[in-house]
Design a protein around this motif. Structure first.
Motif, PDB file in Angstrom:
ATOM      1  N   VAL A 219     -63.879  42.876  -7.577  1.00 18.11           N
ATOM      2  CA  VAL A 219     -63.502  41.522  -6.790  1.00 18.11           C
ATOM      3  C   VAL A 219     -64.243  40.556  -7.829  1.00 18.11           C
ATOM      4  O   VAL A 219     -63.439  39.527  -7.873  1.00 18.11           O
ATOM      5  N   LEU A 220     -65.251  40.519  -8.148  1.00 21.49           N
ATOM      6  CA  LEU A 220     -65.713  39.469  -9.173  1.00 21.49           C
ATOM      7  C   LEU A 220     -65.171  39.015 -10.072  1.00 21.49           C
ATOM      8  O   LEU A 220     -64.714  38.006 -10.633  1.00 21.49           O
ATOM      9  N   MET A 221     -64.483  40.380 -11.016  1.00 25.02           N
ATOM     10  CA  MET A 221     -63.884  40.070 -12.166  1.00 25.02           C
ATOM     11  C   MET A 221     -62.430  39.664 -11.772  1.00 25.02           C
ATOM     12  O   MET A 221     -62.081  38.599 -12.534  1.00 25.02           O
ATOM     13  N   VAL A 222     -61.734  39.911 -10.800  1.00 29.10           N
ATOM     14  CA  VAL A 222     -60.628  39.226 -10.383  1.00 29.10           C
ATOM     15  C   VAL A 222     -60.862  37.696 -10.058  1.00 29.10           C
ATOM     16  O   VAL A 222     -60.056  36.705 -10.393  1.00 29.10           O
ATOM     17  N   LEU A 223     -61.996  37.447  -9.371  1.00 32.50           N
ATOM     18  CA  LEU A 223     -62.414  36.099  -9.038  1.00 32.50           C
ATOM     19  C   LEU A 223     -62.517  35.343 -10.542  1.00 32.50           C
ATOM     20  O   LEU A 223     -61.794  34.134 -10.523  1.00 32.50           O
ATOM     21  N   VAL A 224     -63.149  36.030 -11.487  1.00 32.84           N
ATOM     22  CA  VAL A 224     -63.353  35.269 -12.724  1.00 32.84           C
ATOM     23  C   VAL A 224     -62.018  35.115 -13.420  1.00 32.84           C
ATOM     24  O   VAL A 224     -61.527  34.034 -13.836  1.00 32.84           O
ATOM     25  N   GLY A 225     -61.027  36.003 -13.322  1.00 28.06           N
ATOM     26  CA  GLY A 225     -59.697  35.919 -13.853  1.00 28.06           C
ATOM     27  C   GLY A 225     -58.938  34.415 -13.263  1.00 28.06           C
ATOM     28  O   GLY A 225     -58.398  33.760 -13.894  1.00 28.06           O
ATOM     29  N   LEU A 226     -59.040  34.529 -11.797  1.00 32.36           N
ATOM     30  CA  LEU A 226     -58.230  33.295 -11.264  1.00 32.36           C
ATOM     31  C   LEU A 226     -58.953  32.036 -11.372  1.00 32.36           C
ATOM     32  O   LEU A 226     -58.249  31.144 -11.464  1.00 32.36           O
ATOM     33  N   CYS A 227     -60.540  32.305 -11.411  1.00 27.90           N
ATOM     34  CA  CYS A 227     -60.999  30.759 -11.485  1.00 27.90           C
ATOM     35  C   CYS A 227     -60.571  30.457 -13.081  1.00 27.90           C
ATOM     36  O   CYS A 227     -60.456  29.165 -13.255  1.00 27.90           O
ATOM     37  N   PHE A 228     -60.497  31.260 -13.933  1.00 29.28           N
ATOM     38  CA  PHE A 228     -60.092  30.916 -15.468  1.00 29.28           C
ATOM     39  C   PHE A 228     -58.660  30.044 -15.329  1.00 29.28           C
ATOM     40  O   PHE A 228     -58.430  28.653 -15.718  1.00 29.28           O
ATOM     41  N   LYS A 229     -57.665  30.604 -14.363  1.00 28.78           N
ATOM     42  CA  LYS A 229     -56.671  29.776 -14.195  1.00 28.78           C
ATOM     43  C   LYS A 229     -56.591  28.243 -13.608  1.00 28.78           C
ATOM     44  O   LYS A 229     -55.739  27.546 -13.948  1.00 28.78           O
ATOM     45  N   VAL A 230     -57.500  28.399 -12.644  1.00 30.37           N
ATOM     46  CA  VAL A 230     -57.687  27.180 -12.016  1.00 30.37           C
ATOM     47  C   VAL A 230     -58.591  26.283 -12.712  1.00 30.37           C
ATOM     48  O   VAL A 230     -58.993  25.169 -12.278  1.00 30.37           O
ATOM     49  N   ALA A 231     -59.184  26.519 -13.879  1.00 28.88           N
ATOM     50  CA  ALA A 231     -60.117  25.956 -14.627  1.00 28.88           C
ATOM     51  C   ALA A 231     -61.458  25.492 -13.770  1.00 28.88           C
ATOM     52  O   ALA A 231     -61.748  24.287 -13.578  1.00 28.88           O
ATOM     53  N   ALA A 232     -61.894  26.558 -13.369  1.00 24.08           N
ATOM     54  CA  ALA A 232     -63.114  26.228 -12.435  1.00 24.08           C
ATOM     55  C   ALA A 232     -64.416  26.500 -13.366  1.00 24.08           C
ATOM     56  O   ALA A 232     -64.213  27.519 -14.317  1.00 24.08           O
ATOM     57  N   VAL A 233     -65.562  25.882 -13.348  1.00 29.08           N
ATOM     58  CA  VAL A 233     -66.825  25.929 -13.889  1.00 29.08           C
ATOM     59  C   VAL A 233     -67.297  27.506 -13.670  1.00 29.08           C
ATOM     60  O   VAL A 233     -67.483  27.715 -12.346  1.00 29.08           O
ATOM     61  N   PRO A 234     -67.777  28.200 -14.894  1.00 23.68           N
ATOM     62  CA  PRO A 234     -67.851  28.041 -16.108  1.00 23.68           C
ATOM     63  C   PRO A 234     -66.780  28.522 -16.767  1.00 23.68           C
ATOM     64  O   PRO A 234     -66.930  28.908 -17.811  1.00 23.68           O
ATOM     65  N   PHE A 235     -65.623  28.788 -16.052  1.00 23.77           N
ATOM     66  CA  PHE A 235     -64.534  29.163 -16.842  1.00 23.77           C
ATOM     67  C   PHE A 235     -63.491  28.173 -17.291  1.00 23.77           C
ATOM     68  O   PHE A 235     -62.223  28.334 -17.472  1.00 23.77           O
ATOM     69  N   HIS A 236     -63.923  27.038 -17.305  1.00 24.68           N
ATOM     70  CA  HIS A 236     -63.145  25.732 -17.433  1.00 24.68           C
ATOM     71  C   HIS A 236     -63.009  25.463 -18.985  1.00 24.68           C
ATOM     72  O   HIS A 236     -62.268  24.517 -19.215  1.00 24.68           O
ATOM     73  N   MET A 237     -63.679  25.958 -19.931  1.00 25.23           N
ATOM     74  CA  MET A 237     -64.103  25.325 -21.361  1.00 25.23           C
ATOM     75  C   MET A 237     -62.767  25.051 -22.017  1.00 25.23           C
ATOM     76  O   MET A 237     -62.358  24.236 -22.649  1.00 25.23           O
ATOM     77  N   TRP A 238     -61.701  25.684 -21.798  1.00 23.29           N
ATOM     78  CA  TRP A 238     -60.364  25.776 -22.640  1.00 23.29           C
ATOM     79  C   TRP A 238     -59.667  24.496 -22.070  1.00 23.29           C
ATOM     80  O   TRP A 238     -58.860  23.719 -22.783  1.00 23.29           O
ATOM     81  N   SER A 239     -60.023  23.887 -20.810  1.00 23.82           N
ATOM     82  CA  SER A 239     -58.987  23.117 -20.195  1.00 23.82           C
ATOM     83  C   SER A 239     -59.143  21.629 -20.917  1.00 23.82           C
ATOM     84  O   SER A 239     -58.359  21.111 -21.325  1.00 23.82           O
ATOM     85  N   PRO A 240     -60.499  20.921 -21.056  1.00 20.09           N
ATOM     86  CA  PRO A 240     -60.502  19.861 -21.911  1.00 20.09           C
ATOM     87  C   PRO A 240     -59.568  19.790 -23.256  1.00 20.09           C
ATOM     88  O   PRO A 240     -58.733  18.896 -23.513  1.00 20.09           O
ATOM     89  N   ASP A 241     -60.032  20.856 -23.895  1.00 23.91           N
ATOM     90  CA  ASP A 241     -59.070  20.793 -25.233  1.00 23.91           C
ATOM     91  C   ASP A 241     -57.780  20.997 -25.088  1.00 23.91           C
ATOM     92  O   ASP A 241     -57.172  20.391 -25.680  1.00 23.91           O
ATOM     93  N   ALA A 242     -57.451  21.959 -24.118  1.00 25.86           N
ATOM     94  CA  ALA A 242     -55.863  22.015 -23.828  1.00 25.86           C
ATOM     95  C   ALA A 242     -55.068  20.918 -23.461  1.00 25.86           C
ATOM     96  O   ALA A 242     -54.053  20.553 -23.928  1.00 25.86           O
ATOM     97  N   TYR A 243     -55.854  20.409 -22.543  1.00 26.88           N
ATOM     98  CA  TYR A 243     -55.377  18.918 -21.784  1.00 26.88           C
ATOM     99  C   TYR A 243     -55.086  18.106 -23.067  1.00 26.88           C
ATOM    100  O   TYR A 243     -54.142  17.352 -22.836  1.00 26.88           O
ATOM    101  N   GLU A 244     -56.071  17.786 -23.879  1.00 21.39           N
ATOM    102  CA  GLU A 244     -55.937  16.766 -24.841  1.00 21.39           C
ATOM    103  C   GLU A 244     -54.987  17.070 -25.858  1.00 21.39           C
ATOM    104  O   GLU A 244     -54.279  16.035 -26.141  1.00 21.39           O
ATOM    105  N   GLY A 245     -54.833  18.465 -26.374  1.00 23.94           N
ATOM    106  CA  GLY A 245     -53.875  18.715 -27.465  1.00 23.94           C
ATOM    107  C   GLY A 245     -52.374  18.961 -26.980  1.00 23.94           C
ATOM    108  O   GLY A 245     -51.357  18.696 -27.804  1.00 23.94           O
ATOM    109  N   ALA A 246     -52.324  19.425 -25.730  1.00 16.83           N
ATOM    110  CA  ALA A 246     -50.647  19.392 -25.182  1.00 16.83           C
ATOM    111  C   ALA A 246     -50.177  18.215 -25.291  1.00 16.83           C
ATOM    112  O   ALA A 246     -50.674  17.162 -25.196  1.00 16.83           O
ATOM    113  N   PRO A 247     -48.804  18.390 -25.243  1.00 16.78           N
ATOM    114  CA  PRO A 247     -47.960  17.122 -25.069  1.00 16.78           C
ATOM    115  C   PRO A 247     -48.037  16.442 -23.558  1.00 16.78           C
ATOM    116  O   PRO A 247     -48.468  17.485 -22.816  1.00 16.78           O
TER     117      PRO A 247
END
Lengths: 491, 634
Positions: A219-247
């Motif tokens: 359950v915890l790992m599923v939670l981690v996977g979904l948290c990554f998709k909603v960019a929740a801390v501490p699985f958020h680190m991709w999002s500032p870079d991706a947001y900045e780089g994307a059109p």
């Protein structure tokens, strides 16, 4: 054997009624790529934007017309939740396409693939919010994510975009691994008999004590996977870079549509499938929610560019929305939906202003907003309204969304988290008002020689105007929205 | 029946028009709108006035809607015309229209022409609301509104240093008084459960006079505090002399004829209530008498022509309160009526002089203007004779009735009043002598002096007629008259109740008293004229003989300085302390900026983790997942 084949056929035919929007989108996007694009001259590729908007409008109509039901051996379900979130996602995509047209023209980057990828990612999202089986969840997440990786790196001549896309892809693959591993652990815990959410809900609470660690880790790992998709801390680190780089239109899209889809999945998976073992995930998820609110808002304070600021702000907003998942009720799910709708309005407006100002795709620094009120009073006013609304200041629509969500969270007993949410909201006002300060109380910066022209068109003006009006008076429609528009019910 | 609401609404529309479009519309349109709306209001007021006289109980009332309704409080939005408010309406719109017309000439060259008329029309609107409101809250709206307009118009020349300061001073003094009105209203609501004037007075009719210091006395005293603020009585009089910083027509309309009399109006409006509280009446009488004499003595030595008139106004308002306090509501109000004519005339005359002398207000630089400004001279002369109380000019009847009633209440009050009247006579003749007689002391200005245009002299002439004849409305009974105004006002002042204004039935040596005061008045007037008709020499010699008294009077008894030292300085010191210690250090510093700085530091700290390297990101994710596991298993 013949009987099985006939049964399969039967199930496909009956199930296809549920996924007409997805079928239509897939078909339309495919035809757009081939052969339709062959007949569009290179200089006229911008026609794909309005065509895509028409397709999205038709998809919206199909979603509206789809009858609730269950299909594909209980792997997919259409109910209020599905339809409500699908409508949100299609609306977000529609706005993103509208935001894209003029900018891509200015960048000379109009291609059919851009629009087709948006449509394909939409197929994933629409399926995700109706998924009632871990397998459906997984493959629709992948379908959604792969399209978005490509869209992030769409401006392939720009290093930053390519880097962002690659980072997002690598981390996304990592998180998918965790998600899939978690699903397999859950599958193992129930004795390898089912991945269906309703079945899991029945079986998980009664697994033997010896397998409880298996359940929890899964359950915890599923939670981690979904948290990554909603960019929740501490699985958020991709999002500032991706947001900045994307059109920028893709940034706006990512901040809303995939987030809505992932939130729908969160509500579905944890609200139904794992509801029986909520003691296993309530505590970790509340830590994630609290950390997202705190870190998202604090980190935003020192950002120099508007896109990164909005990225961190969207992390914080994900934290707020997780309150609705933790609340575990139909009302809470409605509150999340409503929050997403208000967020979509004000977020799209804010990104529209960024796009208008940013010229040819260079990142817009917050300093560039200096003295905007003097140069472009209407634009500055609209931006101020979006920012104040994001900060949750009454009577703007953002306040209404927050108020409803927080109120239900308090009623669900999440008092500590709501206190954190309120304090961090106050912090968020600090950085949102920082931008307002730049716009209204600083002298305009000298525009450099040959400054890029503004990306302005009727469509952009329309988006800013309509979202601004909705931000201002949307609260008036609040009771109506809550009571009659979407009764999101399921189970 | 006349739509009563039109009467106040017309000037409001005029104000709105001039405020929004005045600048573009041009001066002709602005003048037409401003004067026209007030003149129309005047005509409608006349119609309403006569309709009222034919109405049952001499009272027209129109209720438009429920304005406030919370809990036990229900306040209708209604307007009333009765003899009291009707007379005030005629004064406000009639004299108001004349002063508007006068302003067309006086303000002609001013940049803020449209702004001026926007404010002036707005003032007329609020003043009409004040007198016409059927309930105390509505009256209070007007009360506050005229205060606002007064503030705006005193500070009209906002580029100067002194005008905005004077406006602020007026506003602050009025706020103190307004608090009194608010407290008084709450007390009355507590007692009667209603705030409509008729509701309160009907219930008050069942009460018997309050012998001690009860709640009713408290309420009326609080209302009187409000009256001292608006009508510039001790101790809240300091703002009115400074208010002369505004344009002269404003001084005439607001600070002489109408707004400053609203304190008297308020007390007359609730006269049956005040009759129940003898202690309050005594306080009012003594405060009024003291102000009448005190302000008059300051007026003796002022150099600024408008300052002389300002102190004269304070003093005359004191007489009105003296009359009210002696239970002569009709007498007090009668003086409001006559004073409106001659004081507006004096101010407009002074304005005409100032206009002719190119904005010179110093009496010591004028002189000999008699031949240059004949119309101004004659009309001002008539007003001077009226204010000094020379029979049969208007001031004589009203002032004499007040002094007579004061004598009946307490002979000491009469003595104070007569002394004040002597001062009045002296400073008015001093003013006239300095301005119009003798040799010109500023030859350059004198040569360029010229009579004002017709828009300015015509109002002077009309007002002069009033200044001479207004007194005939109330020839006191002691002189064989019928004191007609008392009978006229009776329905409003007694509200159909037996007790109320019943003064004047006692016997007193009326002829003797009038003879004494008139003789003394003429003597001191003649003395003032003789002292100054040939220039400043004799006056300076007298001042040198009485140096102490002269300095004290010249500095207005040092009251402003005392207020500065013992009231304002401590308040400022405390304000500074609160600002620098509590606000800057505690709230801004520790409460706001410190958390802000900490947040920034925390923000920088989080940036350390955002390295941009994928391996670090993945590590964070992994560690995060492990942390969650640990949190749960712990």
């Amino acid at each position: 054997m013949n009987g099985f084949a006939a049964g399969l056929w039967e199930s496909l035919v009956s199930g296809s009624k549920l996924i007409w929007p997805q079928i239509f989108l897939t078909f339309a996007a495919t035809v757009m790529l081939w052969p339709a694009d062959l007949f569009v001259e290179k200089a006229r590729k911008h026609v794909w934007a309005p065509i895509t908007m028409v397709i999205l409008a038709l998809t919206g109509a199909l979603i509206y017309l789809t009858e609730p039901g269950v299909g594909f051996s209980d792997m997919y379900k259409v109910d209020g939740l599905t339809k409500g979130f699908q409508a949100l996602i299609v609306l977000a995509a529609f706005l993103a396409v509208m935001l894209s047209q003029k900018l891509l023209d200015a960048l000379r980057e109009q291609t059919v693939e851009y629009y087709a990828l948006i449509l394909f990612s939409l197929v994933g999202m629409l399926t995700l919010v109706g998924a009632t089986d871990l397998m459906t969840v997984y493959f629709s997440i992948e379908l959604m994510a792969i399209c978005i990786y490509i869209l992030v790196a769409y401006l392939r001549d720009q290093n930053r975009g390519v880097e962002a896309g690659l980072k997002y892809f690598l981390l996304g693959a990592f998180s998918s691994g965790i998600l899939l591993y978690g699903m397999s652990l859950v599958f193992a815990a129930v004795g390898g008999v089912t991945t269906n959410l309703a079945e899991l809900n029945r079986l998980l609470p009664v697994v033997p004590q010896s397998s409880s660690l298996l359940v929890f880790s899964g359950v915890l790992m599923v939670l981690v996977g979904l948290c990554f998709k909603v960019a929740a801390v501490p699985f958020h680190m991709w999002s500032p870079d991706a947001y900045e780089g994307a059109p920028t239109p893709i940034t706006a899209f990512m901040a809303t549509a995939p987030k809505a889809a992932a939130m729908g999945a969160f509500l579905r998976v944890f609200g139904t499938g794992f509801a029986g073992v909520s003691s296993d995930w309530m505590l970790p998820l509340s830590y994630v929610a609290g950390a997202s609110m705190i870190l998202g808002n604090i980190a935003a304070v020192r950002q120099q560019t508007m896109k990164r600021l909005l990225a961190y702000s969207s992390i914080a907003h994900a934290g707020y929305m997780l309150l609705g998942v933790l609340g575990k009720g139909v009302d809470n799910a409605q509150a999340v939906w409503l929050y997403l709708l208000t967020y979509l309005v004000m977020n799209t407006g804010a990104f529209a202003v960024v796009i208008i100002l940013q010229g040819k795709g260079e990142g817009e620094r917050i300093d560039d907003f200096r003295g905007l009120a003097k140069r472009r009073p209407f634009l500055a006013f609209a931006m101020m309204m979006f920012l104040l609304s994001l900060a949750g200041i009454p009577p703007l629509v953002g306040f209404f969304g927050k108020f409803y969500l927080f109120k239900l969270a308090v009623e669900s007993g999440l008092t500590t988290l709501v206190v954190i949410a309120l304090v961090t909201s106050a912090i968020s006002a600090f950085y949102y008002l920082g931008v307002v300060n730049q716009m209204y109380f600083k002298e305009p910066a000298d525009l450099p020689e040959g400054a890029e022209p503004e990306v302005l068109s009727t469509g952009m003006t329309l988006i800013v105007g309509v979202t601004c009006v909705l931000t201002l008076v949307g609260t008036l429609a609040g009771p109506w929205l809550v009571n009659t528009m979407f009764r999101i019910t399921w189970i | 029946m006349t739509p009563l609401w039109l009467i106040p609404v017309l000037p409001l529309l005029g104000s709105a028009f001039n405020g929004f479009f005045g600048k573009r519309a041009g001066k002709g349109v602005v003048s037409a709108v401003a004067v026209g709306t007030v003149a129309l209001s005047f005509i409608l007021s006349l119609v309403a006035f006569f309709a009222m006289q034919g109405a049952a109980g001499h009272r027209l009332e129109a209720t438009y809607y429920e304005w406030m309704a919370t809990g036990g409080l229900s306040v209708p939005f209604g307007l009333v015309v009765d003899p009291l408010s009707g007379t005030m309406m005629l004064v406000i719109t009639g004299i108001g229209a004349l002063i508007h017309l006068y302003s067309v000439g006086y303000m002609h060259e001013d940049e803020g022409y449209a702004r001026f008329f926007c404010y002036l029309n707005l003032f007329v609107f609020f003043m009409l609301m004040l007198v016409m409101g059927s309930s105390l809250p509505l009256l209070f709206v007007g009360w506050e509104g005229v205060g606002l307009c007064s503030y705006l118009l005193i500070g009209f020349y906002f580029e100067t240093d002194y005008a905005p300061a004077a406006g602020l001073k007026a506003f602050l003094f009025n706020r103190v008084g307004d608090l009194g009105v608010a407290i008084g209203m709450m007390a009355l609501f507590g007692m009667f459960g209603t705030l409509t004037v008729s509701g309160i007075l009907t219930q008050a009719g069942h009460l018997s006079p309050e012998a001690g210091w009860g709640l009713l006395t408290f309420a009326t005293l609080m209302l009187f505090v409000g009256a001292t603020g608006k009508s510039a009585q001790i101790p809240l009089y300091l703002w009115l002399p400074d208010a002369m910083a505004g344009p002269t027509p404003v001084s005439a309309l607001i600070h002489a004829a109408t707004m400053v009399t609203s304190g008297i109006y308020l007390i007359c409006r609730l006269a049956p209530l005040f009759s129940l509280t003898p202690h309050t009446l005594t306080v009012i009488a003594w405060v009024g008498g003291a102000t009448a004499l005190f302000a008059a003595t300051i007026g003796l030595v002022q150099r600024d022509i408008k300052k002389v008139l300002a102190y004269s106004t304070v003093s005359q308002l004191g007489y009105m309160f003296l009359g009210l306090g002696s239970a002569g509501y009709a007498a007090g109000f009668f003086h409001v009526f006559t004073h409106a004519w001659f004081k507006a005339l004096l101010f407009l005359g002074a304005g005409s002089v100032i206009h002719a002398m190119h904005h010179e207000q110093d009496l010591f630089r004028m002189g000999g203007l008699k031949s240059k400004l004949p119309i101004t001279f004659v009309t001002m002369l008539l007003a001077t004779i009226a204010i000094m109380g020379f029979p049969p000019f208007s001031g004589f009847f009203s002032k004499d009735e007040i002094l007579y009633l004061a004598y009946l209440k307490n002979p000491a009050l009469w003595a104070i009043g007569v002394l004040g009247a002597c001062c009045t006579s002296f400073y008015m003749w001093r003013l006239m002598a300095l301005a119009f007689w003798g040799e010109p002391r500023d030859h350059h200005a004198f040569e360029h002096a010229h009579e004002s245009p017709w828009t300015m002299t015509a109002p002077l002439a009309v007002l002069a007629v009033g200044a001479v004849f207004a007194g005939f409305w109330g020839i006191p009974k002691a002189f064989g008259g019928s004191f007609a105004i008392e009978g006229f006002l009776a329905p409003a002042l007694t509200f159909g109740q037996s007790h109320g204004a019943h003064a004047g039935h006692h016997e007193g040596p009326a002829w003797l008293l009038a003879g004494i005061s008139t003789t003394l008045g003429i003597a001191s007037g003649a003395f003032g004229w003789w002292m100054y008709k040939d220039g400043l020499a004799k006056g300076e010699a007298l001042g040198a003989k009485l140096p102490g008294l002269h300095v004290v009077l010249l500095n207005k008894y040092f009251v402003d300085e005392a207020v500065e030292a013992y009231l304002l300085r401590p308040v400022r010191w405390f304000g500074n302390l609160m600002w620098k210690l509590v606000d800057v250090i505690l709230i801004d510093g520790i409460g706001v900026n410190l958390p802000g700085a900490l947040t920034r530091v925390a923000g920088d700290f989080t940036a350390l983790f955002q390295t941009g390297r994928v391996r670090n990101y993945a590590l964070t994710m992994g560690l995060g997942a492990l942390l969650l596991l640990y949190v749960f298993l712990k």
